[in-house]
Design a protein around this motif. Structure first.
Motif, PDB file in Angstrom:
ATOM      1  N   THR A 150       0.560  -1.016  -0.136  1.00  0.00           N
ATOM      2  CA  THR A 150       0.084   0.047  -0.086  1.00  0.00           C
ATOM      3  C   THR A 150       0.799   0.990   0.167  1.00  0.00           C
ATOM      4  O   THR A 150       1.227   1.352   0.856  1.00  0.00           O
ATOM      5  N   TRP A 151       0.334   1.806  -0.474  1.00  0.00           N
ATOM      6  CA  TRP A 151       1.208   3.131  -0.748  1.00  0.00           C
ATOM      7  C   TRP A 151       1.086   4.194   0.449  1.00  0.00           C
ATOM      8  O   TRP A 151      -0.095   3.752   0.857  1.00  0.00           O
ATOM      9  N   THR A 152       1.766   4.720   0.529  1.00  0.00           N
ATOM     10  CA  THR A 152       2.378   5.347   2.482  1.00  0.00           C
ATOM     11  C   THR A 152       2.949   6.472   1.877  1.00  0.00           C
ATOM     12  O   THR A 152       3.935   6.510   0.821  1.00  0.00           O
ATOM     13  N   LYS A 153       2.828   7.770   3.213  1.00  0.00           N
ATOM     14  CA  LYS A 153       3.999   8.704   2.461  1.00  0.00           C
ATOM     15  C   LYS A 153       4.949   9.326   3.789  1.00  0.00           C
ATOM     16  O   LYS A 153       4.228   9.034   4.640  1.00  0.00           O
ATOM     17  N   ALA A 154       6.523   9.652   3.663  1.00  0.00           N
ATOM     18  CA  ALA A 154       7.092   9.779   4.283  1.00  0.00           C
ATOM     19  C   ALA A 154       8.109  11.206   4.534  1.00  0.00           C
ATOM     20  O   ALA A 154       8.219  10.856   3.120  1.00  0.00           O
ATOM     21  N   THR A 155       7.661  11.666   5.536  1.00  0.00           N
ATOM     22  CA  THR A 155       8.442  12.912   5.591  1.00  0.00           C
ATOM     23  C   THR A 155       9.984  13.000   6.829  1.00  0.00           C
ATOM     24  O   THR A 155       9.566  12.118   7.652  1.00  0.00           O
ATOM     25  N   PHE A 156      10.768  13.753   6.143  1.00  0.00           N
ATOM     26  CA  PHE A 156      11.852  13.942   7.220  1.00  0.00           C
ATOM     27  C   PHE A 156      12.260  15.364   7.504  1.00  0.00           C
ATOM     28  O   PHE A 156      12.126  15.822   6.074  1.00  0.00           O
ATOM     29  N   ASP A 157      12.804  14.943   8.876  1.00  0.00           N
ATOM     30  CA  ASP A 157      13.599  16.857   8.794  1.00  0.00           C
ATOM     31  C   ASP A 157      14.766  16.460  10.350  1.00  0.00           C
ATOM     32  O   ASP A 157      14.555  16.437  10.881  1.00  0.00           O
ATOM     33  N   VAL A 158      15.946  16.784   9.704  1.00  0.00           N
ATOM     34  CA  VAL A 158      16.813  16.919  10.090  1.00  0.00           C
ATOM     35  C   VAL A 158      18.177  17.978  10.050  1.00  0.00           C
ATOM     36  O   VAL A 158      18.545  18.543   9.333  1.00  0.00           O
ATOM     37  N   LYS A 159      18.467  18.095  11.621  1.00  0.00           N
ATOM     38  CA  LYS A 159      19.963  19.338  11.620  1.00  0.00           C
ATOM     39  C   LYS A 159      21.200  18.305  11.866  1.00  0.00           C
ATOM     40  O   LYS A 159      20.696  17.351  13.183  1.00  0.00           O
ATOM     41  N   GLY A 160      22.214  18.754  11.810  1.00  0.00           N
ATOM     42  CA  GLY A 160      23.610  18.164  12.399  1.00  0.00           C
ATOM     43  C   GLY A 160      24.446  18.699  12.168  1.00  0.00           C
ATOM     44  O   GLY A 160      24.760  19.687  11.706  1.00  0.00           O
ATOM     45  N   LYS A 161      25.412  17.557  12.636  1.00  0.00           N
ATOM     46  CA  LYS A 161      27.218  18.461  12.843  1.00  0.00           C
ATOM     47  C   LYS A 161      27.867  17.124  13.326  1.00  0.00           C
ATOM     48  O   LYS A 161      27.693  16.006  13.622  1.00  0.00           O
ATOM     49  N   MET A 162      29.406  17.542  12.162  1.00  0.00           N
ATOM     50  CA  MET A 162      30.057  16.434  11.816  1.00  0.00           C
ATOM     51  C   MET A 162      31.614  17.442  11.632  1.00  0.00           C
ATOM     52  O   MET A 162      31.765  17.674  11.093  1.00  0.00           O
ATOM     53  N   ASN A 163      31.808  17.044  13.636  1.00  0.00           N
ATOM     54  CA  ASN A 163      32.897  18.015  13.598  1.00  0.00           C
ATOM     55  C   ASN A 163      32.819  19.559  13.474  1.00  0.00           C
ATOM     56  O   ASN A 163      31.916  19.592  13.960  1.00  0.00           O
ATOM     57  N   ALA A 164      33.319  19.718  12.543  1.00  0.00           N
ATOM     58  CA  ALA A 164      33.056  21.394  12.569  1.00  0.00           C
ATOM     59  C   ALA A 164      32.226  21.690  11.280  1.00  0.00           C
ATOM     60  O   ALA A 164      31.605  23.139  11.021  1.00  0.00           O
ATOM     61  N   ILE A 165      31.585  20.241  10.401  1.00  0.00           N
ATOM     62  CA  ILE A 165      30.631  21.174   9.608  1.00  0.00           C
ATOM     63  C   ILE A 165      29.296  20.776   9.903  1.00  0.00           C
ATOM     64  O   ILE A 165      28.749  19.553  10.283  1.00  0.00           O
ATOM     65  N   THR A 166      28.467  21.749   9.734  1.00  0.00           N
ATOM     66  CA  THR A 166      27.257  21.684   9.950  1.00  0.00           C
ATOM     67  C   THR A 166      26.212  21.414   8.937  1.00  0.00           C
ATOM     68  O   THR A 166      26.553  22.158   8.024  1.00  0.00           O
ATOM     69  N   PHE A 167      25.525  20.992   8.945  1.00  0.00           N
ATOM     70  CA  PHE A 167      24.517  20.553   7.610  1.00  0.00           C
ATOM     71  C   PHE A 167      23.116  20.327   7.665  1.00  0.00           C
ATOM     72  O   PHE A 167      22.482  20.248   9.158  1.00  0.00           O
ATOM     73  N   THR A 168      21.536  20.781   7.667  1.00  0.00           N
ATOM     74  CA  THR A 168      20.957  20.452   7.428  1.00  0.00           C
ATOM     75  C   THR A 168      20.394  19.828   6.765  1.00  0.00           C
ATOM     76  O   THR A 168      20.378  19.696   4.697  1.00  0.00           O
ATOM     77  N   ALA A 169      18.993  18.880   6.422  1.00  0.00           N
ATOM     78  CA  ALA A 169      18.066  17.511   5.614  1.00  0.00           C
ATOM     79  C   ALA A 169      16.777  17.992   5.713  1.00  0.00           C
ATOM     80  O   ALA A 169      16.961  17.463   6.632  1.00  0.00           O
ATOM     81  N   GLN A 170      15.595  17.869   4.525  1.00  0.00           N
ATOM     82  CA  GLN A 170      14.475  17.546   4.479  1.00  0.00           C
ATOM     83  C   GLN A 170      13.923  16.624   3.225  1.00  0.00           C
ATOM     84  O   GLN A 170      14.717  17.298   2.243  1.00  0.00           O
ATOM     85  N   GLY A 171      13.313  16.486   3.362  1.00  0.00           N
ATOM     86  CA  GLY A 171      12.680  15.477   2.459  1.00  0.00           C
ATOM     87  C   GLY A 171      10.937  14.523   2.536  1.00  0.00           C
ATOM     88  O   GLY A 171      11.017  14.874   3.452  1.00  0.00           O
ATOM     89  N   SER A 172      10.401  14.656   1.295  1.00  0.00           N
ATOM     90  CA  SER A 172       9.438  13.069   1.413  1.00  0.00           C
ATOM     91  C   SER A 172       9.785  12.242   0.147  1.00  0.00           C
ATOM     92  O   SER A 172       9.918  12.812  -0.833  1.00  0.00           O
ATOM     93  N   THR A 173       8.944  11.525   0.626  1.00  0.00           N
ATOM     94  CA  THR A 173       8.582  10.191  -0.727  1.00  0.00           C
ATOM     95  C   THR A 173       7.284   9.304  -0.195  1.00  0.00           C
ATOM     96  O   THR A 173       6.936   9.130   0.793  1.00  0.00           O
ATOM     97  N   ASP A 174       7.267   8.916  -1.115  1.00  0.00           N
ATOM     98  CA  ASP A 174       6.009   8.077  -0.904  1.00  0.00           C
ATOM     99  C   ASP A 174       6.711   6.683  -1.473  1.00  0.00           C
ATOM    100  O   ASP A 174       7.224   6.215  -1.952  1.00  0.00           O
ATOM    101  N   LEU A 175       5.981   6.021  -0.578  1.00  0.00           N
ATOM    102  CA  LEU A 175       6.841   4.529  -0.096  1.00  0.00           C
ATOM    103  C   LEU A 175       5.699   2.949  -0.069  1.00  0.00           C
ATOM    104  O   LEU A 175       4.668   3.511   0.164  1.00  0.00           O
TER     105      LEU A 175
END
Length: 708
Positions: A200-225
């Motif tokens: 059955t098709w359903t929808k997923a979303t995600f949102d994250v902020k992070g840091k890897m040593n001195a590197i900072t990053f953000t990521a967000q997105g969505s998909t049907d699965l």
């Protein structure tokens, strides 16, 4: 009909009474000791439930668990491996009778995971399970399985799972590796999955902020699965993800990934774009490709990859550049091997094509074969600034002062950073039909090269160069404090005048050159090369000419001056000296290139010489002895006499002078003739007074200054 209604009402009443009895007589908090005891038994770790466990009734019957902590062993930076503030889970009871697990909305709030690897390699994930318990459980399962397999009447019932929804709220994680000093932190992690069940098709979303040593990053997105019934495969569609990243002066302002659909064994259309900047360079990259994952989940295929890069900045050879890459490739996940079946690169009109491979390992291994019709390497190098060296004003350093060479000039002492050669294995071949480098035109270039254990080697180099050919090899070893190098090459039948004119704007020498070079040294800065290079260069130039000096004309003028005659040179005389052969061996070392066997043979002259040139300040100190070997041309009087000519100045402006003192030294006959000519000139000038003692004394002083 009334009976049926009464039965239904009775069942409903029975359920209500059952739920009421469950809530009244069963306190879920009484399971805390049992839960903590079982967790301790299985994992050896403490489970601490600080919050209450309470019943949930809507939308289905379930439980809510308050603040909970799962402890780490002693010795780790944080006390808990996993902790959360609140967890909610509900399950429908009646579907269980039909082997169907209907889970209501699963919600986890304030969860935090901490994973650490200590310097000794121990992690807080070690020993989480009781190996003996697992072994006993596995043995029991095998016994049951064997029994059921022998029972033909046994029927396997497959459970069906459905989830009303999954929600992860304000979660976080930290992964710390003390061995590599790498710390990765994820903060404000939010994830939602709509009503979910297999096929059955359903929808997923995600949102994250992070840091890897001195590197900072953000990521967000969505998909049907859509999860397959056997839970082994998953389908995706309408995938969209965005990301940002910053590390000091390096920044990805926006990155985007799009996927129309993904099904195992089928090609998917992928789009991507990223723009940002690094020091002195900004980039805007976008592209498309088709991607397929094999049905065994081991091979990733990339078809029709096209990446367009628009670049700008001071780090580039041009203010702006356009770089386009097209490729087809596969990646074997088990072997960690990428194979590029074809790649085409177009950088501002310079085109390169080929194939290659990349093996991911502790030291990556790269193989490649590249070719190009035409490359102008000069256009990719930084423009040379106007020279401010001391070359034009260089003072020739006498041989006795060679030890002072190092203090005369100040060439660059900056070493190139070649440390990356220690962390890569490479082998490949390059073929170029037309190559321009240092303003020289080279054709049919073939290079076989390799890098291994910090040693970069050109195993074979060959090319056509100005009617001739060049072959050679070279190696650079960066395993010591200063890199060392060794160069060997052979130049055969190369027209030297157009080569010197192209490379150094120098028109001093013409002919067919045959040169053998064997050089080595340590240090790759300009200063180190000039000071430390050592070895030999054997030169043989045939059918040539030295431009800038006409030695026969120089000798005739010298003869005329000795006789008191006017300068015999003509303004139309070409300043060059033809020769049939020029040979010498240059010995390099301690900042000096010297020779003691310079020889030049021509129909008129025989020349030999010795001297040196300073590689640091480019000064020249060379003495050549010239003999007239042909009759006629007004030089019969000095035929067979060695005439010394000194070459001084520098590489850009050499100076040629006749050494009168050395000319008459050990040449008594020539000295006698010169004295008679001078005395005859004095008699013409002073008549009878030429015999006066004062005039004779002045003439003697002049002669002593001339011949001594």
């Amino acid at each position: 009909m009334k009976k049926i209604l009464y039965i239904l009402l009775g069942l409903i009443l029975l359920v209500v009474i059952g739920i009421g009895a469950l809530v009244t007589f069963v306190n879920p908090n009484q399971f805390k000791p049992l839960l903590t005891e079982q967790v301790k038994k299985i994992t050896g770790r403490d489970l601490v439930i600080n919050g209450d466990i309470s019943w949930r009734f809507f939308p289905t019957l379930g439980l809510s668990v308050g603040e909970t902590e799962f402890r780490n062993p002693v010795g780790f930076a944080e006390p808990n491996l996993v902790q959360f503030k609140q967890a909610d889970l509900s399950i429908s009871v009646l579907p269980l009778l039909s082997h169907q697990l209907d889970i209501g909305e699963m919600r986890l709030e304030g969860a935090h995971v901490f994973v650490q690897t200590l310097k000794n390699g121990t992690t807080n994930l070690d020993g989480l399970t009781d190996k003996k318990a697992i072994t006993d459980k596995t043995a029991t399962e095998k016994t049951v399985t064997t029994k059921n397999d022998n029972d033909l009447s046994a029927k396997k019932e497959h459970w069906k799972v459905a989830v009303a929804g999954i929600e992860l709220v304000d979660a976080s994680a930290e992964v710390r590796n003390d061995q590599t000093q790498m710390v990765t932190q994820l903060n404000n992690v939010n994830f939602t999955l709509d009503s979910f069940q297999p096929q059955t098709w359903t929808k997923a979303t995600f949102d994250v902020k992070g840091k890897m040593n001195a590197i900072t990053f953000t990521a967000q997105g969505s998909t049907d699965l859509n999860l397959a019934a056997d839970y082994k495969n998953i389908q995706l569609k309408a995938l969209s993800a965005q990301m940002t990243m910053k590390d000091g002066n390096t920044e990805i302002k926006h990155a985007q990934l799009g996927l129309d659909q993904f099904t195992v064994g089928k090609l998917s259309n992928v789009t991507f774009a990223v723009n940002g900047q690094v020091p002195d360079l900004s980039f805007d990259t976008h592209g498309t490709t088709k991607v397929k994952l094999s049905e065994d989940h081991n091979t990733v295929t990339i078809q029709g990859l096209k990446v367009t890069n628009d670049l700008a900045g001071k780090a580039l050879p041009h203010p702006t550049m356009n770089l386009i890459v097209n490729a087809d490739a596969t990646y074997d996940i088990a072997q960690k091997l990428a194979l590029v079946s074809q790649i085409m690169i177009n950088a501002d009109g310079t085109k390169v094509s080929g194939s290659g491979s990349y093996l991911a390992a502790a030291i990556p291994d790269i193989r490649f074969a590249l070719s190009s019709d035409k490359i102008d390497l000069d256009s990719w190098l930084p423009a040379k600034k106007a020279s401010t060296t001391v070359a034009n004003n260089a003072t020739v350093i006498p041989a006795k002062d060679i030890s002072a060479v190092a203090t005369v000039a100040d060439p660059s002492t900056q070493q190139p950073d070649l440390s990356a050669l220690k962390n890569i294995n490479l082998a490949g071949m390059i073929a170029i039909k037309q190559l321009k480098v240092a303003n020289a035109d080279i054709a049919n270039v073939k290079v076989v090269t390799s890098i291994k254990q910090g040693i970069a080697t050109i195993n074979r180099f060959e090319a056509n160069l100005y009617d001739g050919k060049i072959t050679g090899s070279a190696a650079v070893d960066v395993n010591s404090a200063l890199p060392s190098y060794h160069l060997k090459n052979t130049i055969s039948n190369v027209s030297i005048l157009p080569l010197l004119q192209a490379v150094a704007n120098n028109k001093l020498l013409a002919g067919k050159a045959n040169i053998t070079t064997d050089l080595s040294g340590h240090g790759l800065s300009e200063a180190d090369i000039r000071h430390n290079i050592a070895g030999s260069v054997k030169v043989n130039v045939s059918d040539g000419a030295v431009y800038g000096v006409n030695i026969s004309d120089l000798l005739r003028n010298a003869k005329a001056k000795l006789k008191g005659q006017a300068d015999t040179s003509s303004g139309d005389t070409v300043k060059k000296t033809d020769f049939s052969a020029l040979t010498t061996t240059l010995v390099l070392g301690k900042g000096i290139a010297s020779t003691n066997n310079f020889q030049l043979a021509s129909p008129l002259l025989a020349i030999n010489g010795e001297g040196h040139t300073n590689l640091v300040n480019e000064g020249i100190d060379l003495t050549i002895n010239t003999k007239i070997v042909a009759s006629g041309k007004g030089l019969d009087d000095i035929k067979g006499i060695a005439i010394p000519i000194h070459v001084g100045g520098n590489w850009q402006k050499p100076k040629y002078n006749l050494n009168i003192k050395d000319l008459f030294k050990n040449n008594a006959e020539l000295e006698s003739k010169a004295k008679k000519e001078i005395n005859r000139g004095l008699e013409k000038l002073f008549g009878d007074k030429a015999k006066d003692d004062n005039i004779k004394n002045a003439a003697d002083k002049l002669l002593k200054g001339l011949f001594n």
